[in-house]
Design a protein around this motif. Structure first.
Motif, mmCIF file in Angstrom:
data_model
loop_
_atom_site.group_PDB
_atom_site.id
_atom_site.type_symbol
_atom_site.label_atom_id
_atom_site.label_comp_id
_atom_site.label_asym_id
_atom_site.label_seq_id
_atom_site.Cartn_x
_atom_site.Cartn_y
_atom_site.Cartn_z
ATOM 1 N N THR A 111 0.849 -1.186 0.000
ATOM 2 C CA THR A 111 0.000 0.000 0.000
ATOM 3 C C THR A 111 0.888 1.239 0.000
ATOM 4 N N GLY A 112 0.474 2.258 -0.716
ATOM 5 C CA GLY A 112 1.170 3.527 -0.686
ATOM 6 C C GLY A 112 0.306 4.586 -0.027
ATOM 7 N N VAL A 113 0.951 5.629 0.479
ATOM 8 C CA VAL A 113 0.238 6.805 0.968
ATOM 9 C C VAL A 113 0.785 8.008 0.222
ATOM 10 N N ALA A 114 -0.076 8.948 -0.072
ATOM 11 C CA ALA A 114 0.336 10.088 -0.885
ATOM 12 C C ALA A 114 -0.381 11.337 -0.421
ATOM 13 N N MET A 115 0.165 12.476 -0.800
ATOM 14 C CA MET A 115 -0.498 13.756 -0.570
ATOM 15 C C MET A 115 -0.387 14.586 -1.829
ATOM 16 N N ARG A 116 -1.507 15.175 -2.201
ATOM 17 C CA ARG A 116 -1.603 15.989 -3.407
ATOM 18 C C ARG A 116 -1.979 17.421 -3.039
ATOM 19 N N ALA A 117 -1.482 18.366 -3.839
ATOM 20 C CA ALA A 117 -1.878 19.768 -3.690
ATOM 21 C C ALA A 117 -1.847 20.416 -5.069
ATOM 22 N N TYR A 118 -2.372 21.633 -5.150
ATOM 23 C CA TYR A 118 -2.332 22.397 -6.402
ATOM 24 C C TYR A 118 -1.498 23.645 -6.191
ATOM 25 N N VAL A 119 -0.683 23.988 -7.181
ATOM 26 C CA VAL A 119 0.174 25.171 -7.086
ATOM 27 C C VAL A 119 0.095 25.969 -8.378
ATOM 28 N N GLU A 120 0.482 27.216 -8.270
ATOM 29 C CA GLU A 120 0.565 28.084 -9.446
ATOM 30 C C GLU A 120 1.920 28.774 -9.441
ATOM 31 N N VAL A 170 3.508 13.916 -3.306
ATOM 32 C CA VAL A 170 4.540 12.965 -2.896
ATOM 33 C C VAL A 170 3.860 11.636 -2.579
ATOM 34 N N MET A 171 4.586 10.533 -2.823
ATOM 35 C CA MET A 171 4.076 9.205 -2.504
ATOM 36 C C MET A 171 5.184 8.386 -1.853
ATOM 37 N N ILE A 172 4.802 7.523 -0.905
ATOM 38 C CA ILE A 172 5.748 6.654 -0.230
ATOM 39 C C ILE A 172 5.023 5.374 0.159
ATOM 40 N N ASP A 173 5.743 4.258 0.195
ATOM 41 C CA ASP A 173 5.161 3.010 0.666
ATOM 42 C C ASP A 173 4.710 3.174 2.118
ATOM 43 N N ALA A 174 3.542 2.631 2.457
ATOM 44 C CA ALA A 174 3.018 2.775 3.815
ATOM 45 C C ALA A 174 3.961 2.168 4.845
ATOM 46 N N ALA A 175 4.552 1.016 4.516
ATOM 47 C CA ALA A 175 5.454 0.369 5.471
ATOM 48 C C ALA A 175 6.680 1.242 5.739
ATOM 49 N N ARG A 176 7.231 1.847 4.699
ATOM 50 C CA ARG A 176 8.394 2.724 4.879
ATOM 51 C C ARG A 176 7.994 4.021 5.583
ATOM 52 N N TYR A 177 6.789 4.504 5.291
ATOM 53 C CA TYR A 177 6.310 5.736 5.918
ATOM 54 C C TYR A 177 6.246 5.582 7.435
ATOM 55 N N ARG A 178 5.844 4.424 7.880
ATOM 56 C CA ARG A 178 5.736 4.189 9.321
ATOM 57 C C ARG A 178 7.095 4.202 10.004
ATOM 58 N N ARG A 179 8.158 3.920 9.228
ATOM 59 C CA ARG A 179 9.489 3.802 9.832
ATOM 60 C C ARG A 179 10.280 5.104 9.779
ATOM 61 N N GLN A 180 9.725 6.136 9.156
ATOM 62 C CA GLN A 180 10.464 7.401 9.119
ATOM 63 C C GLN A 180 9.664 8.466 9.885
ATOM 64 N N ASN A 181 10.315 9.590 10.168
ATOM 65 C CA ASN A 181 9.723 10.531 11.118
ATOM 66 C C ASN A 181 9.197 11.800 10.466
ATOM 67 N N ARG A 182 8.875 11.740 9.175
ATOM 68 C CA ARG A 182 8.334 12.919 8.497
ATOM 69 C C ARG A 182 6.876 12.674 8.136
ATOM 70 N N SER A 183 6.037 13.677 8.381
ATOM 71 C CA SER A 183 4.639 13.579 7.994
ATOM 72 C C SER A 183 4.507 13.851 6.495
ATOM 73 N N LEU A 184 3.370 13.511 5.935
ATOM 74 C CA LEU A 184 3.153 13.790 4.507
ATOM 75 C C LEU A 184 3.223 15.288 4.204
ATOM 76 N N PRO A 185 2.615 16.168 5.015
ATOM 77 C CA PRO A 185 2.776 17.602 4.738
ATOM 78 C C PRO A 185 4.237 18.049 4.759
ATOM 79 N N GLU A 186 5.027 17.486 5.681
ATOM 80 C CA GLU A 186 6.450 17.839 5.727
ATOM 81 C C GLU A 186 7.169 17.355 4.476
#
Length: 398
Positions: free
Chosen positions: A182-191, A226-242
């Motif tokens: 499973t992956g987790v991701a965060m999307r935003a819009y920019v100009e 940004v996208m990251i594997d859920a398992a790897r996301y749990r092992r690092q200390n940065r949130s998706l917004p960061e």
């Protein structure tokens, strides 16, 4: 409780479900196709918004290519290595399409669901599935709740296209993907004033094992994420917004103010569950049809929805509908299985900075490596073999 019956019930009105409904109506217009969705339309769907050549080809197959007519076409894709080195190549051709588009899902999904209505499908929104009985040779019984109270539906066949946390999948007892798939991701819009040129994937050193993307919607706006594997996301200390803020800064876009940031989950096709359960078939995110390398899922979901619906419609109209999805699971795995396996291998390699740099250096020398990488990201390529890796090792030397 209100009761009704239909021939084909499609749960989920996103691209996979809408494509299924259109395909069913085309294959057997005399059969009643009912589409349910838990949300009202138009609605936002957190996503990269990228419509690759596979989506464009499926729109053409559905006579719905005009949905993207007048939009800015994207014909090239950029890959940026951890070192900052980059390569650019053409998007692959699928059917007659060697181009893509970036269209916000609030616009694209509503337009495609509108085509399902135009084709004769009955569409009911703001309906939430609550129960499902699928005993085999008799119609599937579904209970649901909506703004006008509870509903009971009997269907001869059901297509589940209701997303990563599919209610149908849960009610069938099919476990969701675990964190390793499973992956987790965060999307935003920019100009920004200077505009954006290509679809781009960024394997930035400071992001790994996550990656970032910038997909241009028009001359001055883009979907970024940004996208990251859920398992790897749990092992690092940065949130998706960061992670997202860091990606924007590292890409030289620190002045941008992202809007409409939303996180979401991606069930990777590195673990596709059984897709047929009697008279019920899983398609799209409900069937874990997400490319593990790129996070793309729309093209595969639409293809699966069209195939499952066509098989079901033909079986029901011929009176042989006891197994309406016979052969669908095998078809999907034969069509896309090796592509997903190759994409998973490519992702594992790209998550290691030195290999990603090595690969981009090789691709700058040998154009076929660019083509193969882009095919794995947004096409249907299967080229990441041991032979490809051996050639990369030879040609990737500085």
């Amino acid at each position: 409780m209100k009761a009704r019956a239909c021939d084909l019930l499609v749960v989920g009105g996103g691209p996979a479900g809408a494509a299924a409904a259109i395909a069913a109506r085309r294959a057997a217009p005399e059969l009643e196709t009912l589409v349910l969705d838990r949300q009202g339309f138009p609605r936002d769907k957190a996503c990269g918004d990228g419509l690759g050549p596979g989506v464009v080809a499926r729109l053409a197959d559905l006579d719905a290519g005009d949905i993207v007519r007048g939009r800015r076409p994207i014909e090239r894709l950029k890959i940026v290595a951890p070192s900052g080195a980059e390569v650019v190549g053409d998007l692959p051709a699928i059917g007659e399409a060697a181009r893509g588009y970036v269209v916000p899902r609030a616009e694209f999904d509503g337009a495609l669901l509108g085509r399902a209505r135009d084709a004769g499908a009955v569409v009911c929104t703001e309906i939430r599935l609550e129960g499902l009985e699928s005993p085999g040779d008799v119609p599937v019984k579904v209970t649901a709740g909506g703004p006008n109270g509870p509903v009971s539906i009997e269907a001869k066949a059901v297509i589940a296209a209701d997303g990563a946390r599919s209610d149908v999948r849960r009610l069938l007892g099919v476990a969701y993907n675990d964190a390793a798939h499973t992956g987790v991701a965060m999307r935003a819009y920019v100009e920004r004033p200077s505009g954006f040129e290509h679809m781009a994937f960024y394997f930035k050193r400071e992001l790994l094992p996550a990656y970032g993307w910038i997909f241009p919607i028009d001359e001055q706006g883009a979907n970024v994420g940004v996208m990251i594997d859920a398992a790897r996301y749990r092992r690092q200390n940065r949130s998706l917004p960061e992670l997202l803020r860091g990606f924007l800064r590292s890409s030289g876009h620190e002045v941008l103010e992202p809007t409409r940031s939303r996180a979401y989950m991606l069930p990777f096709a590195s673990k596709v569950p059984p897709l047929v359960h009697g008279r019920v078939a899983l398609v799209g995110d409900a069937g874990s049809m997400i490319n593990p390398f790129s996070g793309e899922g729309i093209a595969y979901g639409m293809a699966a929805g069209m195939e499952a619906a066509t098989r079901a419609a033909q079986a029901l109209r011929s009176g042989t509908g006891k197994q309406p999805f016979q052969g669908y699971d095998a078809w999907f795995r034969q069509r896309f299985g090796e592509h997903f396996r190759a994409s998973a291998r490519a992702k594992r390699l790209a998550q290691q900075a030195w290999i990603a740099d090595f690969g981009v250096r090789a691709a700058r020398r040998r154009p076929e490596f660019v083509r193969e990488g882009i095919e794995l990201l947004v096409g249907e390529g299967t080229a990441l073999s041991w032979g490809s890796l051996a050639r990369l090792l030879v040609h990737g030397r500085a």
